[in-house]
Design an enzyme around this catalytic site. Structure first.
Site, PDB file in Angstrom:
ATOM      1  CG  ASN A 155      -3.282   0.162   4.972  1.00  0.00           C
ATOM      2  OD1 ASN A 155      -3.554   1.345   4.776  1.00  0.00           O
ATOM      3  ND2 ASN A 155      -3.240  -0.389   6.274  1.00  0.00           N
ATOM      4  N   GLY A 211       1.460  14.748  -1.805  1.00  0.00           N
ATOM      5  CA  GLY A 211       2.604  14.138  -1.236  1.00  0.00           C
ATOM      6  C   GLY A 211       3.077  15.067   0.072  1.00  0.00           C
ATOM      7  N   GLY A 231      -1.024   6.421   9.396  1.00  0.00           N
ATOM      8  CA  GLY A 231       0.241   5.977   8.515  1.00  0.00           C
ATOM      9  C   GLY A 231       1.392   5.326   9.437  1.00  0.00           C
ATOM     10  CB  SER A 232       5.026   4.905   8.814  1.00  0.00           C
ATOM     11  OG  SER A 232       5.534   6.151   8.528  1.00  0.00           O
ATOM     12  CD  GLU A 253      -4.338   3.066  13.475  1.00  0.00           C
ATOM     13  OE1 GLU A 253      -3.398   2.488  14.008  1.00  0.00           O
ATOM     14  OE2 GLU A 253      -4.708   3.000  12.318  1.00  0.00           O
ATOM     15  CG  LEU A 254       1.276   6.697  14.811  1.00  0.00           C
ATOM     16  CD1 LEU A 254       2.393   7.013  15.449  1.00  0.00           C
ATOM     17  CD2 LEU A 254       1.228   7.448  13.475  1.00  0.00           C
ATOM     18  N   GLY A 255       1.728   2.681  13.144  1.00  0.00           N
ATOM     19  CA  GLY A 255       2.212   1.030  12.804  1.00  0.00           C
ATOM     20  C   GLY A 255       1.903   0.060  13.985  1.00  0.00           C
ATOM     21  CB  CYS A 287      -2.045  -0.619  11.064  1.00  0.00           C
ATOM     22  SG  CYS A 287      -3.657  -0.440  11.244  1.00  0.00           S
ATOM     23  CD  GLU A 381       3.976  -1.565  10.630  1.00  0.00           C
ATOM     24  OE1 GLU A 381       2.549  -1.797  10.658  1.00  0.00           O
ATOM     25  OE2 GLU A 381       4.430  -0.497  10.727  1.00  0.00           O
ATOM     26  CB  VAL A 382       7.105  -7.375   7.576  1.00  0.00           C
ATOM     27  CG1 VAL A 382       7.279  -8.243   6.245  1.00  0.00           C
ATOM     28  CG2 VAL A 382       7.887  -8.178   8.475  1.00  0.00           C
ATOM     29  CG  PHE A 383       2.739  -2.432   6.080  1.00  0.00           C
ATOM     30  CD1 PHE A 383       2.056  -2.436   7.202  1.00  0.00           C
ATOM     31  CD2 PHE A 383       2.161  -1.699   4.841  1.00  0.00           C
ATOM     32  CE1 PHE A 383       0.878  -1.671   7.449  1.00  0.00           C
ATOM     33  CE2 PHE A 383       0.863  -1.282   5.011  1.00  0.00           C
ATOM     34  CZ  PHE A 383       0.194  -1.038   6.257  1.00  0.00           C
TER      35      PHE A 383
END
Length: 487
Positions: A155, A211, A231-232, A253-255, A287, A381-383
């Site tokens: 993002n 990946g 990330g998520s 560091e997450l959502g 985030c 969380e919509v993002f």
């Protein structure tokens, strides 16, 4: 002349100071605005990760032993190179990440700031003199951890890679970076070229787009002592579990599903401006996005009307050619997730006050009114560019609703009474609190991190947090003669 020639680097990744083909497949660099290809990059597999980590382990001792001012000079040169090539990097952010031009320029500035801060970090004290009961010198010393693994998202790809890579390098570590393959260039390969041209020694940094296989190999590798993951929350839990089994540190560091609180005494027009920015910047793919608007009943209708009008005015389109406020969602999977949450909430009783439609990957900024705490667009969380607005009557009700969320990253409180805002913030656990601002903000000199499902606390920003993240502390004593004991 471009700093990074994607044609010359086609199907390559950056491993141990060399542009080379990876052992994995290749991937097109896709522009989300129209699906066109901007180039081709190589993807890494587990064998590439192993090669990169082994090279990093060999190169790290010499980098750590280099004079601190040499490390600082590399980072300063990288900052200067980026400033000189800012338009090129911003253009890549527009093309690869779907960034609106203003967001892209802002992100370039953040990366420059992070590089300058990291250069200063290289000059910081490496420990302290401790008190001791014995006649000796007692020291606490910060030493590099060795090899740091960084996994970064799509993002804000530049800053979310650089805020780990740059301080880790400044403190004498080597780094293996795995950027999201959807933003392999802006999240890593451009930074690799930048730092290489600035004089970073070969082997100290590798950039391996890939990946889950590459990410898992990086977390599991025994010579990687610290993982810095952004990330998520779901992915972060898996990273934390893997790292915990191996007794290595994982900075997560997450959502976030961040609350923007609008109290009854606000300037409504100003609050609407803050709310629109907090929810719609970069299509809501942040985030720190304001994912939950909690508005006092006395100003609720005016706030919803103003926010919906703002959403309807915002231009959405291809940021490469149009002067737009919002660009595309990163891919169809994410767009469909956003639309699913909006549709489910409307079906459950929320009122669509603005937006709720899309064309290809271009999703209109959306306002949902008459929202309840159980509506999915409010609870999850919509993002995406969605602003669910819930009405509250009392502060106790507000506190109850906000604290039902498992997240705790960023909080905004809008009020004319700053002390009232500060008092309310004490009842709402969050890693970041902004009184009279929206929830999206970041500075290289400020601590950044969330609590609960938003992460493992402050791991970025400022001297203390970065030193804690990317060094080990050891105790050293020295005295003039050998201590005698009764044995």
């Amino acid at each position: 002349m471009a700093l990074l020639d994607l044609g010359a680097r086609s199907e390559r990744l950056f491993l141990a100071g060399e542009w080379t083909t990876g052992s994995g497949v290749t991937r097109d660099v896709v522009c989300p605005s129209d699906g066109s290809s901007l180039g081709t990059v190589g993807l890494a597999d587990a064998s590439d990760v192993d090669r990169a980590v082994r090279a990093a382990r060999r190169a790290q001792p010499a980098w750590a032993a280099a004079p601190f001012d040499e490390r600082a000079a590399v980072l300063r040169r990288a900052a200067a190179l980026l400033e000189a090539n800012a338009d090129e990097y911003a253009g890549l952010l527009v093309g690869e990440a779907g960034s609106a031009r203003g967001k892209a320029a802002f992100e370039v500035g953040l990366v420059v700031s992070e590089l300058h801060f990291a250069a200063a970090l290289a000059l910081a004290p490496t420990g302290q003199v401790l008190r001791t009961a014995k006649p000796r010198l007692s020291l606490a010393q910060r030493v590099p951890v060795g090899v740091v693994g960084v996994i970064s998202p799509f993002n804000f790809p530049g800053i979310l890679s650089t805020r780990s890579v740059a301080p880790a390098l400044a403190l004498g570590n080597a780094v293996v970076l795995k950027p999201d393959p959807r933003t392999a260039v802006t999240g890593g390969l451009f930074l690799a070229e930048l730092l290489a041209q600035a004089g970073l020694p070969a082997g100290v940094l590798s950039v391996l787009p890939g990946g889950a296989e590459a990410g898992g190999a990086l977390v599991e590798h025994p010579d990687v002592r610290v993982i810095s993951f952004t990330g998520s929350t779901a992915a972060g839990r898996r990273v934390g579990e893997q790292a915990g089994r191996l007794l290595k540190r994982a900075h997560l560091e997450l959502g976030g599903n961040n609350a923007l609180v609008v109290l009854d005494d606000v300037d409504v027009d100003a609050a609407v401006s803050a709310g629109a920015w907090g929810s719609f910047l970069h299509q809501g793919q942040i985030c720190m996005t304001a994912g939950r608007h909690l508005v006092h009943a006395s100003v609720y209708d005016r706030y919803v009307d103003g926010l919906a009008a703002s959403a309807d005015r915002l231009p959405v389109g291809d940021p490469r050619s149009d002067d737009v406020a919002l660009g595309p969602i990163i891919d169809a999977h994410q767009r469909d997730h956003v639309h699913e949450l909006v549709t489910a909430s409307v079906d459950a009783g929320a009122r669509l006050a603005a937006g709720g439609t899309y064309d290809e990957l271009f999703y209109r900024p959306t306002v949902l009114a008459e929202v309840r705490p159980d509506h999915r667009a409010f609870a999850e969380e919509v993002f995406g560019p969605v602003a669910p607005v819930l009405r509250f009557e009392s502060e106790d009700e507000l506190v109850d609703v906000v604290n039902r969320s498992e997240y705790g990253l960023s909080l905004g409180i809008l009020t004319r009474d700053v002390m009232r805002g500060l008092s309310l913030a004490e009842r709402l656990p969050s890693g970041i609190v902004h009184i009279n601002d929206q929830t999206v903000d970041d500075e290289s000199v400020a601590p950044f991190g969330g609590v609960a499902a938003s992460g493992t606390g402050v791991r970025f920003g400022g001297f203390e947090a970065n030193a804690e993240a990317f060094t080990e502390t050891r105790w050293i004593t020295a005295q003039g003669s050998i201590e005698r004991y009764p044995f």
